[in-house]
Design a protein around this motif. Sequence first.
Motif, PDB file in Angstrom:
ATOM      1  N   THR A  67     -24.523 -67.445 -36.531  1.00  0.00           N
ATOM      2  CA  THR A  67     -25.321 -66.237 -36.351  1.00  0.00           C
ATOM      3  C   THR A  67     -26.703 -66.580 -35.822  1.00  0.00           C
ATOM      4  OG1 THR A  67     -24.148 -65.156 -38.166  1.00  0.00           O
ATOM      5  CG2 THR A  67     -26.254 -64.192 -37.488  1.00  0.00           C
ATOM      6  N   LEU A  71     -28.214 -65.276 -32.236  1.00  0.00           N
ATOM      7  CA  LEU A  71     -29.478 -64.531 -32.163  1.00  0.00           C
ATOM      8  C   LEU A  71     -30.509 -65.281 -31.319  1.00  0.00           C
ATOM      9  CD1 LEU A  71     -29.776 -63.265 -35.853  1.00  0.00           C
ATOM     10  CD2 LEU A  71     -29.218 -61.908 -33.819  1.00  0.00           C
ATOM     11  N   SER A 133     -24.574 -59.619 -35.162  1.00  0.00           N
ATOM     12  CA  SER A 133     -25.218 -60.341 -34.065  1.00  0.00           C
ATOM     13  C   SER A 133     -24.292 -60.421 -32.856  1.00  0.00           C
ATOM     14  CB  SER A 133     -25.613 -61.750 -34.515  1.00  0.00           C
ATOM     15  OG  SER A 133     -24.464 -62.522 -34.849  1.00  0.00           O
TER      16      SER A 133
END
Length: 311
Positions: A67, A71, A133
């Motif tokens: 994640t 991001l 995400s």
Amino acid sequence: MENTILKKKNRKVVLKSFGKTLVVILGTTFGIWFSLFFVNIFYSDMLFLENLSFKQFINNGSFLLITFSILTTLLVKSIKNLKVNFFNVTASVGIIIVGIYYGKLIGLNKGVLTTYALSDELKYFRILPFILSLILLFIYYIYDGTKNKSLWLNGAKSNNTSWNIFLSYAIAGSKSKTSRITSQNEVKELQKILSNLGYNPIFNASDYFETEQDYQPPQVAAREDFKAIENCKNFLFYYPERVASSALVELGYAIRDRDNIIIICKNRNILPFLVRELDGINENIKIISEYTDFNNVKEIITSNHSTYFKK
């Protein structure tokens, strides 16, 4: 035909966005999965796992690392010209939250990656940021691929805006001397109206000569006109009658340069065939047609100028 082209393009953008997102997933997943194998082989005392199953992959916080990577990818890609937008702000906030959550996970395990730090319910909650995400990255790729809806607008728009409006019309290519003088006077009136509405400065090539003998040489005129089009916020094309004119070349250059374009014509059918429905393809092009007379044109511009023009 235009709608079919747009549908095909949008479908292509979605598929391309899905492919890019998948590449990011595979790249980050492989890297972290390989790291876990590497740690398990050479530093087994730091990783208390009986086997590297998918469940263990969720529970040990690996999805939080993925994640974080997604991001970060979104943050880097969405920062263009250092402009703040929804995607880079959301990615920044997400990175902070995921970082704090992962840090808490490591802290609860006293620096050791075990799989029993939290309850089973909370373990599976760790996959939620990953899903969010992923969706955000996918939406960004779609947005980035469709923000320029036209298939043919790839010009390099100048960042300079020396002119607010570029006035384009048939200065010398009218059907008669009377219609030429009429067009010039009407454009002068439009220029005065727009000036009073606050759209200065305005480029009108006829301001630089009084008679036909004052016309600039073609090379000079082309260079000056194209430079002004590159450096204007709005391009106003006034075309009350069908004539062969250099103004049509200016319109084509403005379309290529991605200006905000306003076309005024009595009937769309007098426009070149490819221009007649450009407002249905790109939102930066507006066509004012089917007006009764020039007074009606002035009323439309005065009442709706904020809709048509950018300041």
